[in-house]
Design a protein around this motif. Structure first.
Motif, PDB file in Angstrom:
ATOM      1  N   LEU A 163      20.256 -55.986 -41.211  1.00  0.00           N
ATOM      2  CA  LEU A 163      19.475 -55.692 -42.301  1.00  0.00           C
ATOM      3  C   LEU A 163      20.499 -56.088 -43.550  1.00  0.00           C
ATOM      4  O   LEU A 163      19.837 -56.500 -44.597  1.00  0.00           O
ATOM      5  N   LEU A 164      21.657 -55.661 -43.523  1.00  0.00           N
ATOM      6  CA  LEU A 164      22.602 -55.954 -44.694  1.00  0.00           C
ATOM      7  C   LEU A 164      23.441 -57.118 -44.300  1.00  0.00           C
ATOM      8  O   LEU A 164      24.385 -57.514 -45.187  1.00  0.00           O
ATOM      9  N   GLU A 165      23.106 -57.970 -43.395  1.00  0.00           N
ATOM     10  CA  GLU A 165      23.835 -59.383 -43.084  1.00  0.00           C
ATOM     11  C   GLU A 165      25.266 -59.173 -43.197  1.00  0.00           C
ATOM     12  O   GLU A 165      26.052 -60.351 -43.339  1.00  0.00           O
ATOM     13  N   GLY A 166      25.930 -58.314 -42.829  1.00  0.00           N
ATOM     14  CA  GLY A 166      27.506 -57.943 -42.922  1.00  0.00           C
ATOM     15  C   GLY A 166      28.117 -58.224 -44.279  1.00  0.00           C
ATOM     16  O   GLY A 166      29.139 -58.497 -44.501  1.00  0.00           O
ATOM     17  N   ARG A 167      27.186 -58.345 -45.433  1.00  0.00           N
ATOM     18  CA  ARG A 167      27.691 -58.488 -46.770  1.00  0.00           C
ATOM     19  C   ARG A 167      27.534 -57.346 -47.619  1.00  0.00           C
ATOM     20  O   ARG A 167      28.193 -57.544 -48.923  1.00  0.00           O
ATOM     21  N   VAL A 168      27.067 -56.203 -47.102  1.00  0.00           N
ATOM     22  CA  VAL A 168      26.777 -55.166 -48.081  1.00  0.00           C
ATOM     23  C   VAL A 168      27.343 -53.838 -47.419  1.00  0.00           C
ATOM     24  O   VAL A 168      27.161 -53.710 -45.891  1.00  0.00           O
ATOM     25  N   GLU A 169      28.193 -53.042 -48.106  1.00  0.00           N
ATOM     26  CA  GLU A 169      28.776 -52.026 -47.529  1.00  0.00           C
ATOM     27  C   GLU A 169      27.850 -51.050 -46.987  1.00  0.00           C
ATOM     28  O   GLU A 169      26.815 -50.640 -47.715  1.00  0.00           O
ATOM     29  N   PHE A 170      27.844 -50.392 -45.953  1.00  0.00           N
ATOM     30  CA  PHE A 170      26.871 -49.564 -45.411  1.00  0.00           C
ATOM     31  C   PHE A 170      27.626 -48.077 -45.135  1.00  0.00           C
ATOM     32  O   PHE A 170      28.539 -48.135 -44.377  1.00  0.00           O
ATOM     33  N   VAL A 171      27.177 -47.144 -45.973  1.00  0.00           N
ATOM     34  CA  VAL A 171      27.828 -45.821 -45.829  1.00  0.00           C
ATOM     35  C   VAL A 171      26.839 -44.664 -45.284  1.00  0.00           C
ATOM     36  O   VAL A 171      25.968 -44.340 -46.162  1.00  0.00           O
ATOM     37  N   PRO A 172      26.694 -44.570 -44.134  1.00  0.00           N
ATOM     38  CA  PRO A 172      26.036 -43.371 -43.301  1.00  0.00           C
ATOM     39  C   PRO A 172      26.504 -42.047 -43.913  1.00  0.00           C
ATOM     40  O   PRO A 172      27.468 -41.676 -43.719  1.00  0.00           O
ATOM     41  N   THR A 173      25.641 -41.077 -44.243  1.00  0.00           N
ATOM     42  CA  THR A 173      25.948 -39.693 -44.349  1.00  0.00           C
ATOM     43  C   THR A 173      24.984 -38.810 -43.583  1.00  0.00           C
ATOM     44  O   THR A 173      23.914 -39.130 -43.463  1.00  0.00           O
ATOM     45  N   TYR A 174      25.532 -37.513 -43.630  1.00  0.00           N
ATOM     46  CA  TYR A 174      24.595 -36.669 -42.870  1.00  0.00           C
ATOM     47  C   TYR A 174      24.811 -35.396 -43.799  1.00  0.00           C
ATOM     48  O   TYR A 174      26.016 -35.087 -44.111  1.00  0.00           O
ATOM     49  N   GLY A 175      23.613 -34.691 -44.411  1.00  0.00           N
ATOM     50  CA  GLY A 175      24.023 -33.470 -45.125  1.00  0.00           C
ATOM     51  C   GLY A 175      22.482 -32.921 -45.229  1.00  0.00           C
ATOM     52  O   GLY A 175      21.440 -33.191 -44.970  1.00  0.00           O
ATOM     53  N   ASN A 176      22.584 -31.882 -45.868  1.00  0.00           N
ATOM     54  CA  ASN A 176      21.563 -31.099 -46.147  1.00  0.00           C
ATOM     55  C   ASN A 176      21.769 -30.252 -47.371  1.00  0.00           C
ATOM     56  O   ASN A 176      22.841 -30.118 -47.709  1.00  0.00           O
ATOM     57  N   THR A 177      20.814 -29.355 -47.796  1.00  0.00           N
ATOM     58  CA  THR A 177      20.789 -28.557 -49.004  1.00  0.00           C
ATOM     59  C   THR A 177      21.576 -27.406 -48.718  1.00  0.00           C
ATOM     60  O   THR A 177      22.308 -26.662 -49.581  1.00  0.00           O
ATOM     61  N   LEU A 178      21.612 -27.096 -47.344  1.00  0.00           N
ATOM     62  CA  LEU A 178      22.417 -25.691 -47.198  1.00  0.00           C
ATOM     63  C   LEU A 178      23.824 -26.147 -47.026  1.00  0.00           C
ATOM     64  O   LEU A 178      24.892 -24.900 -47.257  1.00  0.00           O
ATOM     65  N   MET A 179      24.264 -27.023 -46.484  1.00  0.00           N
ATOM     66  CA  MET A 179      25.679 -27.461 -46.260  1.00  0.00           C
ATOM     67  C   MET A 179      26.451 -28.379 -47.070  1.00  0.00           C
ATOM     68  O   MET A 179      27.701 -27.794 -47.827  1.00  0.00           O
ATOM     69  N   GLY A 180      25.761 -29.214 -47.828  1.00  0.00           N
ATOM     70  CA  GLY A 180      26.404 -30.055 -48.568  1.00  0.00           C
ATOM     71  C   GLY A 180      26.574 -31.517 -48.106  1.00  0.00           C
ATOM     72  O   GLY A 180      25.269 -31.991 -47.322  1.00  0.00           O
ATOM     73  N   LEU A 181      27.489 -32.240 -48.060  1.00  0.00           N
ATOM     74  CA  LEU A 181      27.434 -33.771 -47.848  1.00  0.00           C
ATOM     75  C   LEU A 181      28.520 -33.946 -46.935  1.00  0.00           C
ATOM     76  O   LEU A 181      29.534 -34.084 -47.323  1.00  0.00           O
ATOM     77  N   ALA A 182      28.226 -34.228 -45.523  1.00  0.00           N
ATOM     78  CA  ALA A 182      29.550 -34.732 -44.708  1.00  0.00           C
ATOM     79  C   ALA A 182      29.806 -36.427 -44.623  1.00  0.00           C
ATOM     80  O   ALA A 182      28.676 -37.083 -44.925  1.00  0.00           O
ATOM     81  N   CYS A 183      31.026 -36.858 -44.774  1.00  0.00           N
ATOM     82  CA  CYS A 183      31.162 -38.151 -44.788  1.00  0.00           C
ATOM     83  C   CYS A 183      31.607 -38.583 -43.328  1.00  0.00           C
ATOM     84  O   CYS A 183      31.457 -38.203 -42.334  1.00  0.00           O
ATOM     85  N   HIS A 184      31.064 -39.934 -43.373  1.00  0.00           N
ATOM     86  CA  HIS A 184      31.310 -40.842 -42.173  1.00  0.00           C
ATOM     87  C   HIS A 184      32.571 -41.174 -41.864  1.00  0.00           C
ATOM     88  O   HIS A 184      33.349 -41.795 -42.829  1.00  0.00           O
TER      89      HIS A 184
END
Lengths: 370, 473
Positions: free
Chosen positions: A255-276
């Motif tokens: 999808l991003l053709e290896g040319r765009v940085e892809f940063v997946p995250t996991y988070g929710n309103t209760l916890m906050g935001l976890a980094c990959h």
């Protein structure tokens, strides 16, 4: 403000030392947070009432993070309905209060009050983003759930924190869930097209949009129409729903053709935001998340015995703990399961990999375009 | 272990996400199957070259299909990193689906027949015009101009695991020049993969094939992105696509044998035909009869059928006498069994096979389950079991006056009517609710390949247009 990542220390200390430092900091932070929430001058009515019914004093008995096991599991049902002010800590009562919701496709949504947490969480997360892919002064497009959700304001704040201006599109995930549950897929796709078309219009009209927040399904839909790299996008921050290793590979390489940085995250309103965990080919595209310790922790536990962590490499249920001055949420069992991963240098505490809906529930969770 | 890749524009791709297939009886792992994420299906289809087969004439592609028929039956064909003989294929097919080896061979032969007689099949679909009309786009037919264009630029099929014979339905798409994207059934990647390999060995370009084992969501993406498709599945799977003209839905068949007043009086003569219509191919096809309608002698017919079918035993798939398939997923057998038992609690129906056998229809042997043939006598044609279809030899015998028959039977994929009664034949001929109609002693499963089965694939893929061209002197 404490740094979410300790990578700056990584050169001088061994991983074991980093893990032990992080644990000490977590224990200290736990004591401070518990003292704050259970002190009648600073705590919120909910926890002060709760403490009165306990036969023990959390301020005395909770001396470490592990001691939080003395609490029963946090019930998210407590967050449904009012009065919502019972969650506002007395010491913060004069501050402007936001309320963010989660769930709510049917019935009463869960609410969490917020004052500055979403800004703090996303400023910490901002430290993990590279300046090449998410440039200072670059504008953003927020293409994800809006309305009473934290994400809309949080992404906008992240963008502003990095000197950008954030463009937004409305997206009501509760409507999507209803359409999917009632098999009105044609309408769901029309709604998705409506969202994607607005996004394309913005991308074409504003050359300085260089960064994107979106969900996996919307990323696919966008990339069916355009090359994001050719549209000038340099970084994509992706989250909101389950993200498999295969999707990660597909998104990054195709999808991003290896040319765009892809940063997946996991988070929710209760916890906050976890980094990959930073991308490493050794991980085979496994998406491994680390919580923003000490403000929150993700652990992987035995579903039948939730105070026991599973072994590294094993699958268990995700257990969240949130420890901020605005919100105390000990031992909440999330609707997800994951593989337990070892600490790494950037995040010297446990990680959770390949997060997916908890298979122990009878009915599957509905996920749509968002 | 054997690995079955995704084929993306004909090129093998190993996914991180894989499903393991096990032997239905022993639980031994047999193969892993790469699973496509739904976005991949959508992205690949929109990038398929829809004209890749246009460089061949229909007659070229017919010749290649015939060659593929031979290769399918005899050649060692690639699968993953290794190769597969015909016998390997039959063994694997039986192992993961639980279908008796003998039936696997019969079904494979059905596929061979369609491929090797593809000219007759296409002749049946096109009603005999000169096929070069499809190459040139127009031509002369019966003294006039005939022109067609292909609307089905990419053809897709969401396939089942119940019986490999269904693959004979999509294979003519290649000779009709439509590149295809297939989603195989979970337990049955074998047949479509082998057919694709046979076509490729026969000289059809690999880019014409997409093979995407995937989830329900991936299947929906496939149906949304191809121009024309076939969808096989139960009522729940097919319902959302029922009114989509791009999708040809192959749901439950509710196929039937109908007797009239005269044949009902001589029912003993027709017992063989009725019994094989119910039980042939393990009763797993939509063209198996699932109900028998008669104006009288219903109870006697039901008892005689039950007496015969109650003799069928649950035998291992490699036993040459096996007549029913094992359920690769025992939970499915249990669910069907309890559904039938539940409906039998409504007055007016009785399971006669169970009475004769003196044992349950559900047989569980370690990992596998079987459902033994079941004949239900229904006094009332409104009973919930009167017009049902299940994935094993199941039939209701229903008594219904000849005059009410047409209203009562509902829609049917196949009706075999054993009658010489002209008014009844006329009304059956006029019924829009019958897809295939056999008059006389023709088993429901007997197909005539020169006529379309459940929809005309040619008409699904091509549209006729008015066409005039100025003649150049």
């Amino acid at each position: 403000m404490k740094a979410a990542s300790t990578s700056q220390n990584a050169g001088s200390k061994s991983l074991d030392e980093l893990v032990s430092d992080a644990k000490a900091r977590l224990d200290e932070h736990t004591r401070e947070t518990v003292s704050w929430h259970f002190d009648s001058s600073t705590g919120c009515p909910f926890w002060l009432d709760y403490a009165e019914k306990l036969k023990w004093d959390p301020r005395k008995e909770i001396q470490s993070y592990d001691d939080l096991d003395k609490f029963d599991s946090f019930q998210d049902e407590w967050l449904r309905g009012g009065p919502v002010r019972r969650w506002v800590p007395r010491a913060l009562a004069e501050k402007p209060v936001y309320v963010f919701e989660t769930g709510g496709s049917t019935g009463i949504p869960k609410s969490r009050i917020n004052i500055d947490d979403f800004r703090i969480d996303y400023e910490l997360f901002s430290q993990t983003l590279s300046v090449n892919s998410f440039p200072q002064g670059g504008d953003w497009l927020m293409l994800g759930p809006s309305g009473p959700r934290r994400l809309r304001l949080a992404v906008e704040h992240l963008c502003q924190h990095r000197g950008g201006i954030c463009f937004c599109v409305d997206l009501d995930p509760r409507w999507v869930t209803k359409l999917v549950k009632s098999s009105r897929m044609q309408l769901m796709h029309e709604y998705k097209d409506h969202i994607v078309n607005q996004a394309l219009t913005l991308l074409r009209a504003h050359d300085n949009i260089q960064c994107l927040f979106t969900t996996p399904k919307l990323l696919e839909a966008l990339c069916e129409k355009v090359s994001l790299s050719k549209m000038g996008i340099k970084g994509v921050f992706c989250g909101g729903t389950q993200l498999t290793a295969q999707f990660h590979r597909f998104a990054r390489d195709e999808l991003l053709e290896g040319r765009v940085e892809f940063v997946p995250t996991y988070g929710n309103t209760l916890m906050g935001l976890a980094c990959h965990k930073p991308f490493d080919p050794v991980d085979q595209y496994s998406v491994i998340y680390h919580a923003p310790s000490p403000r929150a922790m993700i652990e992987v536990v035995d579903p039948d015995q939730p105070d026991r962590l599973v072994e590294y490499g094993e699958v268990g249920r995700v257990r969240l703990t949130t420890l901020t001055k605005e919100f105390f949420m000990p031992r909440f069992l999330e609707r997800d399961e994951a593989v337990r991963h070892r600490p790494c240098e950037a995040y010297p505490w446990d990680g959770a990999g390949d997060v997916r809906p908890f298979s122990g529930f009878a009915t599957p969770i509905v996920e749509g375009v968002y | 272990m054997l690995h079955i890749p995704i084929l993306r524009h004909g090129v093998a791709y190993e996914s991180i996400d894989q499903v393991e297939l096990v032997h239905h009886a022993t639980g031994t792992p047999i193969a892993t199957v790469s699973q496509a994420n739904s976005g991949m299906v959508a992205r690949d289809i929109s990038r398929m070259a829809d004209d890749v087969l246009e460089r061949f004439s229909v007659n070229d592609l017919i010749a290649k299909s015939k060659k593929a028929a031979e290769l399918f039956m005899t050649a060692s064909l690639p699968i993953g990193d290794t190769s597969q003989t015909f016998d390997d294929y039959i063994g694997l097919l039986s192992a993961t689906t639980g279908m008796p080896i003998t039936y696997c061979r019969n079904n494979a032969d059905k596929i061979r027949r369609v491929l090797s007689d593809i000219d007759k099949v296409i002749h049946g679909l096109t009603r005999g015009f000169d096929l070069s009309i499809l190459d040139q786009g127009y031509g002369s037919h019966n003294g006039g101009t005939l022109s067609y264009f292909r609307e089905g630029r990419i053809f897709g099929a969401v396939l089942p695991s119940n019986s490999p014979g269904v693959h004979s339905l999509w294979v003519p798409a290649i000779a009709l020049k439509a590149p295809i994207a297939l989603k195989p059934g979970r337990e049955e990647p074998w047949t479509p993969y082998r057919i694709i390999q046979a076509f490729c060995e026969a000289g059809v370009p690999r880019e014409a094939f997409g093979f995407y084992p995937t989830s329900h969501a991936g299947a929906a993406e496939l149906l949304r992105h191809v121009d024309r498709s076939m969808l096989f599945g139960d009522r729940k799977t097919t319902q959302p696509w029922q009114n989509d003209p791009k999708v040809e839905v192959h749901g439950p068949g509710f196929s039937k044998v109908i007797l009239d007043d005269e044949s009902a009086d001589h029912w003993e003569k027709h017992l063989d035909l009725i019994a094989t219509s119910i039980a042939a191919n393990g009763g797993r096809s939509c063209i198996n009869a699932s109900s028998i309608w008669t104006p009288r002698n219903g109870r006697a017919i039901a008892e005689a059928l039950a007496d015969r079918l109650a003799k069928v035993e649950a035998l291992a798939a490699d036993d040459p006498d096996a007549e029913i398939a094992a359920f690769a997923n025992p939970a499915v057998a249990r669910a069907i069994n309890s559904m039938i038992d539940n409906d039998l609690r409504t007055d007016g129906a009785v399971d006669l096979t169970k009475e004769i056998r003196g044992s349950d229809r559900l047989v569980e042997k370690e990992r596998v389950s079987y459902l033994l043939p079941t004949v239900v006598w229904c006094e009332d044609h409104n009973h919930p079991l009167a017009n049902r279809e299940f994935l094993f030899p199941f039939a209701s015998v229903v008594e219904c006056p000849e005059s009410d028959l047409l209203n009562a039977i509902g829609s049917s994929l196949v009706v075999t009517a054993i009658t010489r009664n002209k008014p009844l034949i006329d009304s059956l001929m006029q019924s829009p609710n019958i897809d295939r109609l056999n008059i006389g002693s023709i088993p429901t499963y007997q197909l005539s390949w020169d006529q379309p089965h459940e929809g005309n694939l040619f008409e699904h893929l091509y549209r006729q247009r008015a066409f005039q061209v100025e003649s150049v002197a």
